[in-house]
Design an enzyme around this catalytic site. Sequence first.
Site, PDB file in Angstrom:
ATOM      1  N   GLU A  36     -28.962 -27.022  15.389  1.00  0.00           N
ATOM      2  CA  GLU A  36     -28.099 -25.933  15.836  1.00  0.00           C
ATOM      3  C   GLU A  36     -28.966 -24.727  16.201  1.00  0.00           C
ATOM      4  OE1 GLU A  36     -25.240 -24.983  12.875  1.00  0.00           O
ATOM      5  OE2 GLU A  36     -24.141 -26.876  13.082  1.00  0.00           O
ATOM      6  N   ASP A 167     -30.401 -31.294  55.205  1.00  0.00           N
ATOM      7  CA  ASP A 167     -29.047 -31.829  55.366  1.00  0.00           C
ATOM      8  C   ASP A 167     -28.174 -30.758  56.010  1.00  0.00           C
ATOM      9  OD1 ASP A 167     -28.337 -30.030  53.302  1.00  0.00           O
ATOM     10  OD2 ASP A 167     -28.671 -31.566  51.781  1.00  0.00           O
ATOM     11  N   LYS A 190     -28.234 -36.887  57.493  1.00  0.00           N
ATOM     12  CA  LYS A 190     -28.392 -38.015  56.577  1.00  0.00           C
ATOM     13  C   LYS A 190     -27.051 -38.409  55.984  1.00  0.00           C
ATOM     14  CE  LYS A 190     -29.153 -36.044  51.972  1.00  0.00           C
ATOM     15  NZ  LYS A 190     -28.491 -34.795  52.147  1.00  0.00           N
ATOM     16  N   SER A 221     -34.694 -35.567  42.247  1.00  0.00           N
ATOM     17  CA  SER A 221     -35.474 -36.808  42.280  1.00  0.00           C
ATOM     18  C   SER A 221     -36.532 -36.782  43.369  1.00  0.00           C
ATOM     19  CB  SER A 221     -34.545 -38.008  42.498  1.00  0.00           C
ATOM     20  OG  SER A 221     -33.956 -37.944  43.789  1.00  0.00           O
ATOM     21  N   GLY A 222     -36.321 -35.967  44.409  1.00  0.00           N
ATOM     22  CA  GLY A 222     -37.277 -35.876  45.509  1.00  0.00           C
ATOM     23  C   GLY A 222     -36.985 -36.826  46.654  1.00  0.00           C
TER      24      GLY A 222
END
Length: 310
Positions: A36, A167, A190, A221-222
Amino acid sequence: MKLVTGNSNRALAEAIARYLNLPLTDCTVGRFADQEVNVQLHENVRGEDVYILQSTSAPADGNLMELLILTDALRRSSARRITAVIPYFGYARQDRRATGRTPISSKLVANMIAGAGVNRVMTLDLHTDQIQGFFDIPTDNLYSAPVTTRDIKERYDVGNLMIVSPDVGGVARARGIAKRIGTDLAIVDKRRPRAGVSEVMNIIGDVFGKTCLLIDDIIDSGGTLINAADALLEAGAREVSAYITHGVLSEGACERIGASNLRELVLTDSIQDTEAQRQTANIRRVTVAPLLGEALARTAREQSVSSLFD
């Protein structure tokens, strides 16, 4: 004005403190035997304007709890105003219900932060601007663009550059950088067949013979960047590098980046670096400490923060 930090990114907190010429508030943020979170303030904060410097990066749950419990400790110690400075806002990618029976986790986290007693939030390059609306308290979304632009101008021949969005969703971010340095913009189209896997389909724009710089907010993640770099090189690009704000870089990502066709991956220090990142030859870091420090100083003086990005 008091600066408090948890354990998520102490190096960045110390750099911000140096910029402001202020010491970090003496406090203990540790764990009990059962893990904790245990917080103890060792200074008086009554009536103070307090800034908590804490990214909610991995381990996201632990760092989020540190932020919430630090907030509770400050509120119960009669701090006048509490500002949560969150360079990397975790759970930002869960900002909508992409499929049925799923949560909107970023809204839940926003509710938890406000419910703990935070009066204001300051963050950097949110994954989507709509997340500002998830908070029912004032929220400043700062941009790393000035830091990125300065580094690009110092290191590259602007006349042969092409800024590339990996993207369609990141076009506005990449266009902002392209406008600042006066270069053209290309887009990688993509499709993502399933979570964590991307497939590059097409390059929109002429990148032949150009030095391409991919611009994005998060690398995990690359896979997206590596596939985009390969597609750009196949389209005739001379070389490909990337500027990313938040280097999440989950397990195995550094090895993939090191073995990729990316000449260089430039990250900010919004997330504490790891040994794997330091050992990867084509990963470099730039600091956002002066940018965040100046934003904090202007907030404390009740001055404009948005003018930093004009």
